[in-house]
Every structure is written in C-alpha cells, then in structure tokens.
Design a protein around this motif. Sequence first.
Motif, mmCIF file in Angstrom:
data_model
loop_
_atom_site.group_PDB
_atom_site.id
_atom_site.type_symbol
_atom_site.label_atom_id
_atom_site.label_comp_id
_atom_site.label_asym_id
_atom_site.label_seq_id
_atom_site.Cartn_x
_atom_site.Cartn_y
_atom_site.Cartn_z
ATOM 1 N N GLY A 96 0.790 -1.228 0.000
ATOM 2 C CA GLY A 96 0.000 0.000 0.000
ATOM 3 C C GLY A 96 0.820 1.275 0.000
ATOM 4 N N GLY A 97 2.129 1.179 0.236
ATOM 5 C CA GLY A 97 2.975 2.368 0.224
ATOM 6 C C GLY A 97 3.640 2.543 -1.124
ATOM 7 N N PHE A 98 4.666 3.371 -1.161
ATOM 8 C CA PHE A 98 5.458 3.541 -2.383
ATOM 9 C C PHE A 98 6.927 3.621 -2.002
ATOM 10 C CE2 PHE A 98 4.084 7.741 -0.976
ATOM 11 C CZ PHE A 98 5.261 8.449 -0.925
ATOM 12 N N LEU A 99 7.794 3.294 -2.937
ATOM 13 C CA LEU A 99 9.228 3.248 -2.667
ATOM 14 C C LEU A 99 9.777 4.661 -2.476
ATOM 15 C CD1 LEU A 99 11.331 0.926 -2.545
ATOM 16 C CD2 LEU A 99 12.056 1.639 -4.817
ATOM 17 N N VAL A 100 10.636 4.845 -1.462
ATOM 18 C CA VAL A 100 11.244 6.160 -1.227
ATOM 19 C C VAL A 100 12.752 6.153 -1.444
ATOM 20 C CG1 VAL A 100 9.442 6.916 0.357
ATOM 21 C CG2 VAL A 100 11.465 5.763 1.269
ATOM 22 N N GLY A 101 13.374 4.971 -1.523
ATOM 23 C CA GLY A 101 14.809 4.979 -1.751
ATOM 24 C C GLY A 101 15.447 3.612 -1.648
ATOM 25 N N MET A 102 16.703 3.569 -2.083
ATOM 26 C CA MET A 102 17.520 2.357 -2.014
ATOM 27 C C MET A 102 18.959 2.784 -1.762
ATOM 28 S SD MET A 102 19.920 0.597 -4.084
ATOM 29 C CE MET A 102 19.539 0.840 -5.810
ATOM 30 N N GLU A 103 19.648 2.069 -0.892
ATOM 31 C CA GLU A 103 21.035 2.386 -0.582
ATOM 32 C C GLU A 103 21.864 1.109 -0.486
ATOM 33 O OE1 GLU A 103 22.477 5.302 -0.240
ATOM 34 O OE2 GLU A 103 20.738 6.646 -0.224
ATOM 35 N N VAL A 104 23.160 1.234 -0.736
ATOM 36 C CA VAL A 104 24.110 0.147 -0.535
ATOM 37 C C VAL A 104 24.684 0.287 0.866
ATOM 38 C CG1 VAL A 104 26.284 -0.883 -1.311
ATOM 39 C CG2 VAL A 104 24.674 0.045 -2.984
ATOM 40 N N VAL A 105 24.657 -0.788 1.644
ATOM 41 C CA VAL A 105 25.141 -0.754 3.021
ATOM 42 C C VAL A 105 26.666 -0.743 3.042
ATOM 43 C CG1 VAL A 105 25.195 -1.972 5.223
ATOM 44 C CG2 VAL A 105 23.099 -1.956 3.852
ATOM 45 N N LYS A 106 27.232 0.208 3.796
ATOM 46 C CA LYS A 106 28.676 0.285 3.973
ATOM 47 C C LYS A 106 28.998 0.219 5.461
ATOM 48 C CE LYS A 106 29.321 3.096 -0.187
ATOM 49 N NZ LYS A 106 29.784 4.393 -0.728
ATOM 50 N N PRO A 107 30.211 -0.260 5.813
ATOM 51 C CA PRO A 107 30.579 -0.399 7.229
ATOM 52 C C PRO A 107 30.456 0.932 7.977
ATOM 53 C CG PRO A 107 32.189 -1.483 5.824
ATOM 54 C CD PRO A 107 31.280 -0.719 4.899
ATOM 55 N N ASP A 108 30.016 0.859 9.224
ATOM 56 C CA ASP A 108 29.950 2.010 10.134
ATOM 57 C C ASP A 108 28.890 3.043 9.753
ATOM 58 O OD1 ASP A 108 32.122 0.926 11.581
ATOM 59 O OD2 ASP A 108 33.534 1.857 10.180
ATOM 60 N N GLU A 109 27.996 2.725 8.821
ATOM 61 C CA GLU A 109 26.942 3.661 8.471
ATOM 62 C C GLU A 109 25.686 3.398 9.301
ATOM 63 O OE1 GLU A 109 27.624 5.184 3.941
ATOM 64 O OE2 GLU A 109 26.425 3.371 4.214
ATOM 65 N N GLU A 110 24.834 4.423 9.379
ATOM 66 C CA GLU A 110 23.548 4.304 10.040
ATOM 67 C C GLU A 110 22.446 4.667 9.051
ATOM 68 O OE1 GLU A 110 23.927 5.338 14.604
ATOM 69 O OE2 GLU A 110 24.771 6.958 13.404
ATOM 70 N N VAL A 111 21.224 4.264 9.379
ATOM 71 C CA VAL A 111 20.082 4.589 8.535
ATOM 72 C C VAL A 111 19.436 5.861 9.070
ATOM 73 C CG1 VAL A 111 17.809 3.853 7.741
ATOM 74 C CG2 VAL A 111 19.663 2.186 7.913
ATOM 75 N N LEU A 112 19.360 6.885 8.214
ATOM 76 C CA LEU A 112 18.736 8.154 8.566
ATOM 77 C C LEU A 112 17.386 8.229 7.854
ATOM 78 C CD1 LEU A 112 18.700 11.040 9.714
ATOM 79 C CD2 LEU A 112 20.013 11.756 7.704
ATOM 80 N N VAL A 113 16.319 8.348 8.643
ATOM 81 C CA VAL A 113 14.958 8.370 8.105
ATOM 82 C C VAL A 113 14.356 9.748 8.320
ATOM 83 C CG1 VAL A 113 12.670 7.319 8.243
ATOM 84 C CG2 VAL A 113 14.687 5.922 8.622
ATOM 85 N N ILE A 114 13.706 10.295 7.271
ATOM 86 C CA ILE A 114 13.056 11.594 7.349
ATOM 87 C C ILE A 114 11.589 11.440 6.971
ATOM 88 C CG2 ILE A 114 13.120 14.013 6.631
ATOM 89 C CD1 ILE A 114 15.733 13.077 7.854
#
Length: 199
Positions: free
Chosen positions: A72-90
């Motif tokens: 029911g939603g829509f896609l907002v993004g895609m990212e490649v995971v890299k070491p020491d990164e965090e997910v920032l959600v807005i």
Amino acid sequence: RTELSEFDNIRKSGKIAISLKENDELISVRKTCGKDEIVIGASNGRMVRFNENSIRVMGRGASGVRGINLDGGFLVGMEVVKPDEEVLVISEYGYGKKTPIEEYRITNRGGKGVKTINITEKNGSIVSFKTVTDDKDLIIITDTGMIIRLAVDKISRMSRVTQGVRLINLKDDTKVSGTAIVDKDDEEQASEDNNLKSE
C-alpha cells in the motif's frame, strides 16, 4: 542487477536501463561490487535488507524482480550498506532519526521488511532515507522551496520503533519533499578543528 559493461558507449539519446510497467518509475540507481548488502525503504515505514546476490544479473531491457512488498505504500529509496553507516529516516512533517544498520536484520528479498519508524499523524509517512556517517551534513528541502542544513552528528540516534524527533519546523500545509547528504560545511569543520586544537 545489470553488468556495468552494458552501459559502455552511451549515446546522446541515452540507453534503456530498465523496462518499466505502467504507473511505475525509476527512483534510484547504485553501483555495487557484486557482494554488497542492499536496503530498500517504503513510505509505510517498512524497510528490507538483503544481499544483492539474491537478485540475478539481467539485461538492460529486463523489468527486474520484486525488492520489497510495498503493502500500500510507495518506494522512497535504495542504498548500498557500507561499514559504520547508520540509517537516517526523514518523514513528511519534518521528523527524523538515525538508527544503527545492525538493527535491520537481513531478510528475504521481496518481503514486507521490518518497521523502521513508528508512523503517526504527528510525523507522517517516510519521504526519504539515507545511509550516513557522522562526518556529513543533511540538507532538507520542503515543497515550498525552503532549505535547511543540519550536521548529521547532531541528529538523535534512536531505535527502529520510535517516531523520531523534529528536525525542521514546518508551517501548515508544508511538507518535506526531498533530502540530500553532503560533505560537512567547510567553515563548520574548520571551526571544530580549531576548537580541538585549543582544548
């Protein structure tokens, strides 16, 4: 996934990268090494993390396979995971948070994923997510053309099942329309370096 070699010698008119179905659109492209982990997020507050090897290599004209069940939603993004990164959600009403990538367990491609933010009437749906490190800045853009810039290291780190904190004050009927991650402001970085030297 498509081999990078298929995009050699691109003409002025471009090359087809993917065949899209009716009412679908391409919103994100990333270069991977063949063994990366991918995170995909939807507006309904769900996110899926999986190994790219679960997607077979296809030609440019293929339409691809399902990465996430949008439910029911829509896609907002895609990212490649890299070491020491965090997910920032807005979210659309200016709320956001950082969450360690470790909180997102690896799941099967095509599933509904796990909750990445608690959506309420106060914070609204997700409009953007990025994988970030604390040495970057976040730019938030509203649908009325207002822009603010924030240091990523000043954004609260919270668990997945929270609604986040207010990052930008919005007037009535104004929403966040987009975000970008940029290098930390040069003047700000110089000031921080000078403070460290004086301590």
